[in-house]
Design a protein around this motif. Structure first.
Motif, mmCIF file in Angstrom:
data_model
loop_
_atom_site.group_PDB
_atom_site.id
_atom_site.type_symbol
_atom_site.label_atom_id
_atom_site.label_comp_id
_atom_site.label_asym_id
_atom_site.label_seq_id
_atom_site.Cartn_x
_atom_site.Cartn_y
_atom_site.Cartn_z
ATOM 1 N N THR A 1 0.833 -1.206 0.000
ATOM 2 C CA THR A 1 0.000 0.000 0.000
ATOM 3 C C THR A 1 0.870 1.259 0.000
ATOM 4 O O THR A 1 0.611 2.205 -0.740
ATOM 5 C CB THR A 1 -0.930 -0.008 1.224
ATOM 6 O OG1 THR A 1 -1.721 -1.203 1.164
ATOM 7 C CG2 THR A 1 -1.841 1.203 1.232
ATOM 8 N N ASN B 1 -6.743 -5.943 3.055
ATOM 9 C CA ASN B 1 -6.770 -4.805 3.974
ATOM 10 C C ASN B 1 -6.867 -3.540 3.148
ATOM 11 O O ASN B 1 -5.952 -3.215 2.400
ATOM 12 C CB ASN B 1 -5.495 -4.783 4.818
ATOM 13 C CG ASN B 1 -5.314 -6.077 5.584
ATOM 14 O OD1 ASN B 1 -6.231 -6.541 6.238
ATOM 15 N ND2 ASN B 1 -4.153 -6.672 5.470
ATOM 16 N N HIS C 1 -6.390 -0.112 2.608
ATOM 17 C CA HIS C 1 -5.671 1.002 3.219
ATOM 18 C C HIS C 1 -5.181 2.048 2.220
ATOM 19 O O HIS C 1 -4.477 2.983 2.587
ATOM 20 C CB HIS C 1 -4.435 0.487 3.992
ATOM 21 C CG HIS C 1 -4.803 -0.302 5.217
ATOM 22 N ND1 HIS C 1 -4.059 -1.370 5.655
ATOM 23 C CD2 HIS C 1 -5.836 -0.189 6.080
ATOM 24 C CE1 HIS C 1 -4.621 -1.888 6.739
ATOM 25 N NE2 HIS C 1 -5.699 -1.187 7.020
#
Ligand SMILES: Nc1ncnc2c1ncn2[C@@H]1O[C@H](COP(=O)(O)OP(=O)(O)OP(=O)(O)O)[C@@H](O)[C@H]1O
Ligand SMILES: [Mg+2]
Length: 326
Positions: A14, A39, A41
């Motif tokens: 990320t 996730n 993000h």
């Protein structure tokens, strides 16, 4: 150009996706950023606060709209209900472009202001356990795969995908949809083992894969990665004070990014741009058909009750010259 960042959890996918997006935008390039990781993000890494990130529309929740738009008046696709994540475009399908306005962006993309311009951000939405199955009908990344399979992109425009290296992307054809895949690896055995697994899958499909070493602290870290990944190691990134400041919610201007990190980002861009000359739309189309037939046989035909192989338009080749029906 389509770029994926993959790697082990916590390796820096990320962070590096967001830095690369900022780098491209600062240089004036049009960019679509997609968060397709378990996730989610990427929004915060691009500077959104929690509330703004939570308010982003999930692509996974817009699948009927996406399918209905993309199938256009393609006679081989009778309804959105028979369109699965691998259904390839054919004559009559609507294609998408990086910079145009279209209903998919209206429903799924939000502009995020960065230094030097804005990026269009799309997110798959958070994954549930069911999304992690091998052949899931409602797969969150399915929306991304459909988008990429209908995307006609040229040089100097970019789609950057922050992605997990999981089985979801291997079961479908998602991992073959990129001009360049950056595998982010910390100098650890685990980081390198994800690289080996990815390389194994990628080999048969001609996937361009480069390793980006991250959180590098000393020459020994670089030696380790070099020994384990050889010529696939493209560049390494050290611990970034700019990233640390950003994580504290105080991002300095992007122009203040450390020179070494900025240089690494330029190396990424150069290696992406260099792939354009080898762009092979026929192979790109052939691979989407390959994965479609595989998914049709393993679960799609049964699930939809139709012969999904009939969706393949044998004469269609995606490319910059294909016109989209209105
Ligand atoms: N080069 C770097 N310099 C400083 N901090 C970094 C760097 N790369 C990553 N980090 C930090 O390491 C942590 C993990 O990074 P990141 O969230 O980008 O990894 P990820 O691979 O996306 O993880 P996940 O698998 O959870 O999505 C974050 O706190 C991030 O700020
Ligand atoms: Mg991440």
């Amino acid at each position: 150009m389509k770029i994926a960042f993959v790697g082990k959890g916590g390796s820096g996918k990320t962070t590096l996706s967001s830095l690369f997006v900022r780098h491209l935008v600062a240089a004036g390039a049009p960019v679509v950023a997609i968060d397709a990781d378990i996730n989610q993000h990427l929004g915060p890494a691009l500077g959104l606060d929690e509330q703004e990130a939570a308010a982003l529309p999930a692509m996974g929740g817009q699948l009927p709209l996406i399918k209905n738009y993309l199938r256009g008046n393609n006679p081989r696709i009778a309804s959105a209900a028979t369109m699965i994540k691998t259904t390839p475009p054919g004559e009559g399908s609507r294609l998408v472009r990086v910079t145009e306005p279209n209903p998919v962006y209206d429903a799924c993309a939000r502009p995020v202001e960065l230094d030097g311009g804005a990026v269009r951000l799309m997110v798959t939405g958070p994954f549930t356990d069911a999304d992690l199955g091998v052949a899931c009908y409602h797969s969150k990344t399915g929306a991304v795969e459909l988008f990429l399979n209908h995307l006609v992109d040229g040089p100097d425009e970019y789609v950057v995908v922050d992605m997990t290296a999981g089985s979801d992307s291997f079961a479908s054809g998602l991992f073959t949809r990129f001009d360049m895949t950056f595998l982010v690896a910390e100098p650890t055995r685990k980081g390198v083992s994800v690289y080996r697994q990815y390389k194994e899958y990628a080999r048969d499909f001609g996937v361009a894969l480069k390793v980006v070493g991250n959180k590098i602290q000393d020459p020994d870290d670089i030696d380790f990665l070099r020994a384990e990944t050889g010529d696939d190691l493209l560049v390494t990134v050290g611990r970034s004070d700019w990233v640390r400041a950003m994580e504290k919610g105080r991002p300095p201007r992007f122009a203040l990014l450390e020179e070494a990190t900025a240089h690494a980002l330029q190396t990424l861009r150069t290696s992406v741009d260099a792939t354009y000359i080898r762009r092979d739309w026929e192979r790109y189309t052939r691979q989407m058909v390959h994965f479609h037939l595989k998914n049709a046989e393993s679960w799609g035909n049964e699930r939809t009750g139709v012969d999904l192989a009939a969706q393949v338009d044998p004469h269609f080749v995606l490319g910059e010259s294909v016109a989209t029906p209105v």
